[in-house]
Motif scaffolding. Sequence first.
Motif, mmCIF file in Angstrom:
data_model
loop_
_atom_site.group_PDB
_atom_site.id
_atom_site.type_symbol
_atom_site.label_atom_id
_atom_site.label_comp_id
_atom_site.label_asym_id
_atom_site.label_seq_id
_atom_site.Cartn_x
_atom_site.Cartn_y
_atom_site.Cartn_z
ATOM 1 N N GLY A 19 27.062 51.862 54.033
ATOM 2 C CA GLY A 19 26.675 51.563 52.665
ATOM 3 C C GLY A 19 26.594 50.070 52.401
ATOM 4 O O GLY A 19 25.605 49.575 51.842
ATOM 5 N N ILE A 20 27.637 49.338 52.805
ATOM 6 C CA ILE A 20 27.637 47.891 52.586
ATOM 7 C C ILE A 20 26.574 47.222 53.458
ATOM 8 O O ILE A 20 25.913 46.270 53.029
ATOM 9 C CB ILE A 20 29.029 47.300 52.874
ATOM 10 N N GLY A 21 26.379 47.728 54.681
ATOM 11 C CA GLY A 21 25.384 47.141 55.571
ATOM 12 C C GLY A 21 23.972 47.267 55.028
ATOM 13 O O GLY A 21 23.212 46.291 55.018
ATOM 14 N N ILE A 22 23.613 48.447 54.564
ATOM 15 C CA ILE A 22 22.269 48.651 54.010
ATOM 16 C C ILE A 22 22.084 47.819 52.747
ATOM 17 O O ILE A 22 21.038 47.179 52.541
ATOM 18 C CB ILE A 22 22.024 50.139 53.735
ATOM 19 N N ARG A 23 23.120 47.812 51.900
ATOM 20 C CA ARG A 23 23.042 47.019 50.672
ATOM 21 C C ARG A 23 22.895 45.535 50.982
ATOM 22 O O ARG A 23 22.094 44.828 50.361
ATOM 23 C CB ARG A 23 24.300 47.264 49.835
ATOM 24 N N SER A 24 23.636 45.046 51.967
ATOM 25 C CA SER A 24 23.554 43.640 52.351
ATOM 26 C C SER A 24 22.174 43.294 52.897
ATOM 27 O O SER A 24 21.618 42.231 52.596
ATOM 28 C CB SER A 24 24.631 43.310 53.386
ATOM 29 N N ALA A 209 29.790 34.610 54.982
ATOM 30 C CA ALA A 209 30.393 33.954 53.825
ATOM 31 C C ALA A 209 30.319 34.831 52.585
ATOM 32 O O ALA A 209 31.270 34.895 51.792
ATOM 33 C CB ALA A 209 29.706 32.613 53.569
ATOM 34 N N ARG A 210 29.194 35.514 52.401
ATOM 35 C CA ARG A 210 29.052 36.378 51.229
ATOM 36 C C ARG A 210 30.009 37.570 51.329
ATOM 37 O O ARG A 210 30.626 37.977 50.334
ATOM 38 C CB ARG A 210 27.612 36.896 51.110
ATOM 39 N N LEU A 211 30.150 38.142 52.503
ATOM 40 C CA LEU A 211 31.071 39.260 52.676
ATOM 41 C C LEU A 211 32.513 38.818 52.427
ATOM 42 O O LEU A 211 33.295 39.525 51.781
ATOM 43 C CB LEU A 211 30.935 39.845 54.079
ATOM 44 N N ALA A 212 32.870 37.634 52.915
ATOM 45 C CA ALA A 212 34.220 37.119 52.698
ATOM 46 C C ALA A 212 34.459 36.841 51.215
ATOM 47 O O ALA A 212 35.550 37.116 50.687
ATOM 48 C CB ALA A 212 34.429 35.848 53.524
ATOM 49 N N ASP A 213 33.445 36.299 50.537
ATOM 50 C CA ASP A 213 33.586 35.991 49.118
ATOM 51 C C ASP A 213 33.789 37.255 48.292
ATOM 52 O O ASP A 213 34.443 37.224 47.240
ATOM 53 C CB ASP A 213 32.346 35.235 48.631
ATOM 54 N N MET A 214 33.245 38.378 48.760
ATOM 55 C CA MET A 214 33.424 39.647 48.065
ATOM 56 C C MET A 214 34.731 40.331 48.427
ATOM 57 O O MET A 214 35.027 41.425 47.933
ATOM 58 C CB MET A 214 32.248 40.577 48.375
ATOM 59 N N ARG A 218 37.896 42.068 57.390
ATOM 60 C CA ARG A 218 37.190 41.802 58.643
ATOM 61 C C ARG A 218 36.840 43.086 59.389
ATOM 62 O O ARG A 218 35.777 43.168 60.014
ATOM 63 C CB ARG A 218 38.040 40.887 59.520
ATOM 64 N N PHE A 219 37.719 44.091 59.314
ATOM 65 C CA PHE A 219 37.447 45.316 60.082
ATOM 66 C C PHE A 219 36.250 46.083 59.513
ATOM 67 O O PHE A 219 35.709 46.976 60.170
ATOM 68 C CB PHE A 219 38.694 46.206 60.152
ATOM 69 N N ILE A 220 35.823 45.701 58.320
ATOM 70 C CA ILE A 220 34.582 46.245 57.752
ATOM 71 C C ILE A 220 33.453 45.225 57.885
ATOM 72 O O ILE A 220 32.326 45.570 58.246
ATOM 73 C CB ILE A 220 34.774 46.640 56.281
ATOM 74 N N ALA A 221 33.758 43.954 57.610
ATOM 75 C CA ALA A 221 32.727 42.919 57.613
ATOM 76 C C ALA A 221 32.078 42.746 58.983
ATOM 77 O O ALA A 221 30.859 42.541 59.082
ATOM 78 C CB ALA A 221 33.326 41.591 57.143
ATOM 79 N N LYS A 222 32.867 42.824 60.042
ATOM 80 C CA LYS A 222 32.305 42.608 61.376
ATOM 81 C C LYS A 222 31.277 43.671 61.751
ATOM 82 O O LYS A 222 30.168 43.328 62.195
ATOM 83 C CB LYS A 222 33.434 42.542 62.400
ATOM 84 N N PRO A 223 31.564 44.969 61.577
ATOM 85 C CA PRO A 223 30.517 45.958 61.872
ATOM 86 C C PRO A 223 29.365 45.925 60.873
ATOM 87 O O PRO A 223 28.232 46.261 61.241
ATOM 88 C CB PRO A 223 31.260 47.299 61.828
ATOM 89 N N VAL A 224 29.625 45.520 59.626
ATOM 90 C CA VAL A 224 28.531 45.348 58.672
ATOM 91 C C VAL A 224 27.567 44.287 59.182
ATOM 92 O O VAL A 224 26.338 44.466 59.147
ATOM 93 C CB VAL A 224 29.074 44.962 57.278
ATOM 94 N N HIS A 225 28.107 43.175 59.646
ATOM 95 C CA HIS A 225 27.280 42.110 60.211
ATOM 96 C C HIS A 225 26.416 42.656 61.347
ATOM 97 O O HIS A 225 25.205 42.387 61.411
ATOM 98 C CB HIS A 225 28.181 40.986 60.723
ATOM 99 N N LYS A 226 27.021 43.426 62.227
ATOM 100 C CA LYS A 226 26.285 43.977 63.355
ATOM 101 C C LYS A 226 25.189 44.924 62.894
ATOM 102 O O LYS A 226 24.063 44.904 63.419
ATOM 103 C CB LYS A 226 27.252 44.709 64.294
ATOM 104 N N LEU A 227 25.481 45.743 61.880
ATOM 105 C CA LEU A 227 24.482 46.678 61.368
ATOM 106 C C LEU A 227 23.307 45.936 60.742
ATOM 107 O O LEU A 227 22.141 46.291 60.979
ATOM 108 C CB LEU A 227 25.114 47.618 60.342
ATOM 109 N N VAL A 228 23.588 44.914 59.940
ATOM 110 C CA VAL A 228 22.508 44.130 59.341
ATOM 111 C C VAL A 228 21.656 43.493 60.432
ATOM 112 O O VAL A 228 20.420 43.458 60.343
ATOM 113 C CB VAL A 228 23.067 43.052 58.390
ATOM 114 N N ASP A 229 22.297 42.988 61.464
ATOM 115 C CA ASP A 229 21.566 42.369 62.566
ATOM 116 C C ASP A 229 20.658 43.381 63.265
ATOM 117 O O ASP A 229 19.509 43.074 63.608
ATOM 118 C CB ASP A 229 22.555 41.776 63.564
#
Length: 322
Positions: A19-24, A209-214, A218-229
């Motif tokens: 959800g966060i990956g698609i939204r990002s 940076a945007r994920l950290a600001d929200m 990290r255990f969510i942000a790191k795979p979100v980054h990979k999904l967006v990529d």
Amino acid sequence: MLPWIILSLFGAWLLVVIGIGIRSYILMFNPQFQDLEYCRTWGLEHDEFDQAMLDLPWELVRIHSSYRDAPVAAMVLGTSKESAGTAVFVHGITWTRYGMLKYMGPFIDRGWNVLAVDLPGHGDSPRGNRSVPAYGYHEKYDIDAVVDWVRNRFGTNRPVILMGESMGAGTVLQYAPLGAAPGTDPSTWKVQAIIADCPYSSAADELDARLADMGIPRFIAKPVHKLVDILLYLYRGYHLADPSPKTAVLQSPVPILFIHGDADTYVPTWMSQKMADHRRSIQAGSTDLLLVPEASHAKSVMVNRDLWFSRVFDFLDQHLPQ
């Protein structure tokens, strides 16, 4: 019972990541662009410029970008080949050329030709055959077409400088090796200086940076980054790490002035600091950094106009050929 709990937790984690990956991905690469009228009205209402600025004899032009096989729209003021030079202004994501009028007055007063572009997909510029936005990864080639047009229009005996804000700043920094290649003599450069206000260091860094600001752990942000990529590569053919101003600024000797508000959390201030420090450490080219107290994202010139222009013109006076 325990395996079902573990499976349920994993399923919940996966749904959150997706959800966060698609939204990002949507927020970064399919944002809602503002139209010209909205940006013009917003600028007037927020005192970025006045009607007198709009009433100047602007010329609207379309500059063909062979990279995109489409025109880039721009507004130009100035006809003199004997001017102080030509300053090209590049706006941020979702905005238009009107967002750059707040920077132009003192340049005009000092006898500069000025030009503000609508980046592809923004304002009057069509997307062409490339996806937008690409955080400068594609747009740097459109800026190359604009620079070539400027040099043809106003001649090559006066300096050309680039000034970008936010994504525009990231774009002009990525253009640097095209405008002034490493190991080349200044007489061969297409541009003589770059001013980058609140640039990101890379699209990858900006997402993190945007994920950290929200407050995304990290255990969510790191795979979100990979999904967006992954989504970016599948749909647009490049990776988050490819739009990378921090790499480009090390590959060009052109003088660069970084400007950043020290209260910027949208594109964190450390991004300009790190790019400037790294560039200085390897002596890639003349480098300066201005941090504007109490300025948030893209507000430095509005928070302290005198400081902004004083440092900019001191920088240009020091580095431009006289």
